[in-house]
Design a protein around this motif. Structure first.
Motif, PDB file in Angstrom:
ATOM      1  N   TYR A   1       0.970  -1.566   0.244  1.00 46.96           N
ATOM      2  CA  TYR A   1      -0.184  -0.030   0.101  1.00 46.96           C
ATOM      3  C   TYR A   1       0.690   1.330  -0.158  1.00 46.96           C
ATOM      4  O   TYR A   1      -0.066   1.985   0.036  1.00 46.96           O
ATOM      5  CB  TYR A   1      -1.184  -0.204   1.137  1.00 46.96           C
ATOM      6  CG  TYR A   1      -2.120  -1.785   1.064  1.00 46.96           C
ATOM      7  CD1 TYR A   1      -3.057  -1.426   0.473  1.00 46.96           C
ATOM      8  CD2 TYR A   1      -2.276  -2.124   1.936  1.00 46.96           C
ATOM      9  CE1 TYR A   1      -3.997  -1.789   0.060  1.00 46.96           C
ATOM     10  CE2 TYR A   1      -2.983  -2.661   2.139  1.00 46.96           C
ATOM     11  CZ  TYR A   1      -4.349  -3.111   0.518  1.00 46.96           C
ATOM     12  OH  TYR A   1      -4.534  -3.836   1.018  1.00 46.96           O
ATOM     13  N   GLY A   2       2.253   1.152   0.601  1.00 45.51           N
ATOM     14  CA  GLY A   2       2.398   2.305   0.821  1.00 45.51           C
ATOM     15  C   GLY A   2       3.698   2.354  -0.610  1.00 45.51           C
ATOM     16  O   GLY A   2       4.199   3.942  -0.336  1.00 45.51           O
ATOM     17  N   ILE A   3       3.953   2.030  -2.299  1.00 42.77           N
ATOM     18  CA  ILE A   3       4.169   2.213  -3.173  1.00 42.77           C
ATOM     19  C   ILE A   3       3.344   3.263  -4.192  1.00 42.77           C
ATOM     20  O   ILE A   3       2.698   2.653  -4.404  1.00 42.77           O
ATOM     21  CB  ILE A   3       4.907   1.099  -3.746  1.00 42.77           C
ATOM     22  CG1 ILE A   3       5.866   0.261  -3.262  1.00 42.77           C
ATOM     23  CG2 ILE A   3       5.284   1.443  -5.245  1.00 42.77           C
ATOM     24  CD1 ILE A   3       6.700  -0.920  -3.249  1.00 42.77           C
ATOM     25  N   ASP A   4       3.992   4.021  -4.917  1.00 42.21           N
ATOM     26  CA  ASP A   4       2.940   4.737  -5.878  1.00 42.21           C
ATOM     27  C   ASP A   4       2.732   4.444  -7.054  1.00 42.21           C
ATOM     28  O   ASP A   4       3.880   4.067  -7.478  1.00 42.21           O
ATOM     29  CB  ASP A   4       3.325   6.390  -5.846  1.00 42.21           C
ATOM     30  CG  ASP A   4       3.845   7.156  -4.732  1.00 42.21           C
ATOM     31  OD1 ASP A   4       2.118   7.230  -4.222  1.00 42.21           O
ATOM     32  OD2 ASP A   4       3.863   8.300  -3.208  1.00 42.21           O
ATOM     33  N   LEU A   5       1.904   3.987  -7.347  1.00 42.72           N
ATOM     34  CA  LEU A   5       1.434   3.755  -8.475  1.00 42.72           C
ATOM     35  C   LEU A   5       0.573   3.941  -9.192  1.00 42.72           C
ATOM     36  O   LEU A   5       0.143   4.541  -8.557  1.00 42.72           O
ATOM     37  CB  LEU A   5       1.169   1.645  -8.054  1.00 42.72           C
ATOM     38  CG  LEU A   5       2.335   0.963  -8.049  1.00 42.72           C
ATOM     39  CD1 LEU A   5       1.447  -0.466  -8.621  1.00 42.72           C
ATOM     40  CD2 LEU A   5       3.197   0.821  -8.622  1.00 42.72           C
TER      41      LEU A   5
ATOM     42  N   VAL B   1       8.243   5.096   0.331  1.00 43.15           N
ATOM     43  CA  VAL B   1       7.505   4.481   0.640  1.00 43.15           C
ATOM     44  C   VAL B   1       6.441   5.205   1.892  1.00 43.15           C
ATOM     45  O   VAL B   1       7.239   5.247   2.916  1.00 43.15           O
ATOM     46  CB  VAL B   1       8.037   2.904   1.285  1.00 43.15           C
ATOM     47  CG1 VAL B   1       6.671   1.869   1.250  1.00 43.15           C
ATOM     48  CG2 VAL B   1       8.789   2.488   0.047  1.00 43.15           C
ATOM     49  N   TRP B   2       4.981   5.238   1.776  1.00 38.91           N
ATOM     50  CA  TRP B   2       4.123   5.780   2.646  1.00 38.91           C
ATOM     51  C   TRP B   2       4.101   4.560   3.883  1.00 38.91           C
ATOM     52  O   TRP B   2       3.977   3.625   3.592  1.00 38.91           O
ATOM     53  CB  TRP B   2       3.149   5.858   1.520  1.00 38.91           C
ATOM     54  CG  TRP B   2       3.039   6.923   1.176  1.00 38.91           C
ATOM     55  CD1 TRP B   2       3.301   7.077  -0.146  1.00 38.91           C
ATOM     56  CD2 TRP B   2       2.815   8.433   0.782  1.00 38.91           C
ATOM     57  NE1 TRP B   2       2.940   8.186  -1.007  1.00 38.91           N
ATOM     58  CE2 TRP B   2       3.096   8.936  -0.437  1.00 38.91           C
ATOM     59  CE3 TRP B   2       2.133   8.967   2.399  1.00 38.91           C
ATOM     60  CZ2 TRP B   2       2.870  10.895  -0.762  1.00 38.91           C
ATOM     61  CZ3 TRP B   2       1.687  10.488   1.797  1.00 38.91           C
ATOM     62  CH2 TRP B   2       1.772  11.489   0.684  1.00 38.91           C
ATOM     63  N   PRO B   3       4.348   5.357   5.287  1.00 35.56           N
ATOM     64  CA  PRO B   3       4.148   4.477   6.043  1.00 35.56           C
ATOM     65  C   PRO B   3       2.608   3.398   6.072  1.00 35.56           C
ATOM     66  O   PRO B   3       1.627   4.565   5.531  1.00 35.56           O
ATOM     67  CB  PRO B   3       3.990   4.452   7.214  1.00 35.56           C
ATOM     68  CG  PRO B   3       4.153   6.059   7.303  1.00 35.56           C
ATOM     69  CD  PRO B   3       4.546   6.475   5.959  1.00 35.56           C
ATOM     70  N   LEU B   4       1.860   2.185   6.415  1.00 35.91           N
ATOM     71  CA  LEU B   4       1.016   1.780   6.240  1.00 35.91           C
ATOM     72  C   LEU B   4       0.113   2.389   7.592  1.00 35.91           C
ATOM     73  O   LEU B   4      -1.451   2.775   7.613  1.00 35.91           O
ATOM     74  CB  LEU B   4       0.515   0.356   7.010  1.00 35.91           C
ATOM     75  CG  LEU B   4      -0.395  -0.415   6.886  1.00 35.91           C
ATOM     76  CD1 LEU B   4      -0.681  -0.093   5.011  1.00 35.91           C
ATOM     77  CD2 LEU B   4      -0.389  -2.020   7.736  1.00 35.91           C
ATOM     78  N   LEU B   5       0.328   3.101   8.377  1.00 40.35           N
ATOM     79  CA  LEU B   5      -0.270   3.631   9.411  1.00 40.35           C
ATOM     80  C   LEU B   5       0.955   5.197   9.738  1.00 40.35           C
ATOM     81  O   LEU B   5       1.817   5.343   8.954  1.00 40.35           O
ATOM     82  CB  LEU B   5      -0.117   3.484  10.859  1.00 40.35           C
ATOM     83  CG  LEU B   5      -0.578   1.799  11.274  1.00 40.35           C
ATOM     84  CD1 LEU B   5      -0.459   1.490  11.978  1.00 40.35           C
ATOM     85  CD2 LEU B   5      -2.275   1.204  10.726  1.00 40.35           C
TER      86      LEU B   5
END
Length: 444
Positions: free
Chosen positions: A146-150, A290-294
């Motif tokens: 969920y953290g990778i930009d696509l 990478v965005w953190p999950l929380l």
């Protein structure tokens, strides 16, 4: 006021003195001397030869309360039990925490995460600044998924034999964002690495951004040629996420040597850490993107710790990882891998000679270690698994998933040869009973 201060100082010192990486660790107190003495007897013996040394492994078996369980646990690939010293450590930390939870958790036990990070990094063969401690492989890998930009239309390639939680995460992203999630399929066992690599190569297109790869297929234990696949993917500009839930703490390797970009694992499988522990590795150059999950105050930070903003979690369980690391390191990664592979081959080779019994896993070193699938002709996996448990008190996992239909068997270092003889005897009797029933049915 003075007595309160003294009490706090006492508990602070107690935490330091009894920490997992102190000279007073439970491992040092309860097990290190005996293991060192036993290891010294066989210091010139190779890991391959040690795999068959029952004198040595009897000591390891005694360290696990599960070795005397009335139910024979052969589903260590699901969750492995811990040695007693790990259980005792968690209990000790839990007792301490409940004296004044917010004080002892946040001010005392929380200080143990950095030493723990360093020890995990030593085992992983990487920079500590690439390791985040979390609760399981699902959390670790979902952080990356969920953290990778696509962008809409970007492709992700996985396989139908990946772990369900990861497939569901990619499917959810596809449904919400319009990315394309493609899956290839394999008929395991496969004893040709190039065949596996070519399957992934042929699936890659100009829109492919991510390849999701399972290191050890959880259903049947197939070891995938991760490094070859990563190198191929990188040649095409594709990043690789590796699910190492069934490899870390069992196979003897360094994470950076896989050439992956991201790696997530559970620690409560073959590392025998407390239940509910995991680890995330991200190549340092990728952390900031990478965005953190929380949520985190600086989600684009290059600090790996941004993935640890979980709020309140079980600090006793987290710190128990340290004693599991001590036990694993004392045992030796190479010895552990060879012993567990030996145990898998021990029962599987015997079972192969039983009429109507089929093994669904390669027994060659390069392609499997702990896990093997087994079936009996004419029996569903559910019926076989249920009868193993009800008649013989043997706990396994029944799998009917896609093109895989078998019972998964996964021993661990505490498993005795006599336990596996019990499994083989059970398979023989069930195969014979099933054969007789089939004959009677035809005769009727």
């Amino acid at each position: 006021m003075k007595s309160t201060t003294n009490r706090r100082d006492f508990f602070r010192k107690a935490a330091v003195l009894t920490g997992a990486f102190s000279c007073n660790s439970l491992y040092q107190q309860l097990f290190a001397e005996d293991l060192a003495a036993k290891s010294d007897l066989y210091k010139n013996v190779s890991a391959e030869k040690m795999a068959e040394n029952e004198d040595f492994w009897a000591l390891i078996q005694q360290a696990y309360p599960a070795s005397s369980s009335p139910v024979l646990n052969l589903n260590n690939g699901g969750v492995s039990p811990s040695p007693k010293l790990v259980l005792d450590a968690v209990d000790r930390y839990n007792q301490m925490s409940n004296q004044a939870p917010s004080y002892y958790m946040w001010r005392i036990l929380d200080q143990g995460r950095e030493p723990l990070r360093e020890k995990l990094a030593l085992l992983a063969g990487c920079d500590p600044e690439e390791i985040a401690v979390n609760r399981n492989a699902t959390e670790a890998l979902n952080t990356v998924i969920y953290g990778i930009d696509l962008e809409k239309g970007d492709e992700v390639i996985g396989c139908k034999q990946d772990y369900p939680n990861m497939m569901q995460a990619w499917t959810q992203r596809a449904q919400r964002e319009g990315i394309v999630y493609k899956q290839i399929s394999f008929d395991f066992p496969i004893e040709d690495e190039d065949t596996i690599v070519e399957h992934y190569r042929n699936a890659i297109t100009s829109r492919t951004r991510i390849l999701h790869l399972t290191h050890v297929i959880n259903w049947v234990g197939q070891i995938m040629p991760v490094k070859k696949i990563c190198q191929m993917a990188h040649e095409k500009g594709v990043e690789v996420i590796v699910d190492g839930a069934h490899s870390f703490g069992l196979l003897d390797f360094n994470i950076p040597d896989l050439d992956a970009d991201y790696f997530g694992t559970s620690l409560h499988k073959y590392l025998s850490a407390p239940i509910g522990t995991g680890m995330l590795w991200i190549n340092k150059k990728n952390i900031s993107k990478v965005w953190p999950l929380l949520c985190h105050g600086d989600p684009k930070s290059a600090d790996i710790r941004k993935f640890e903003t979980l709020g309140t979690r079980s600090f006793p369980i987290e710190q128990g990882i340290g004693e599991a690391l001590n036990f694993h390191n004392g045992l030796g990664a190479g010895r552990k891998e060879e012993r567990v592979r030996y145990l898998k081959n021990y029962w599987a080779e015997k079972a192969m000679s039983i009429p109507s019994v089929k093994i669904h896993t390669s027994l060659k070193t390069a392609y499997s270690c702990a896990i093997a699938g087994v079936s009996i002709e004419g029996m569903t996996p559910q019926a076989l698994g249920q009868q193993l448990l009800s008649k013989y008190k043997i706990h396994t996992t029944s799998i009917s998933y896609g093109n895989i239909n078998c019972v998964r068997v996964s021993p661990h270092v505490y498993t005795r040869l006599s336990d596996l003889d019990r499994l083989v005897l059970a398979l023989s009797r069930l195969a014979e009973e099933n054969g007789n029933q089939s004959l009677n049915s035809k005769g009727a």
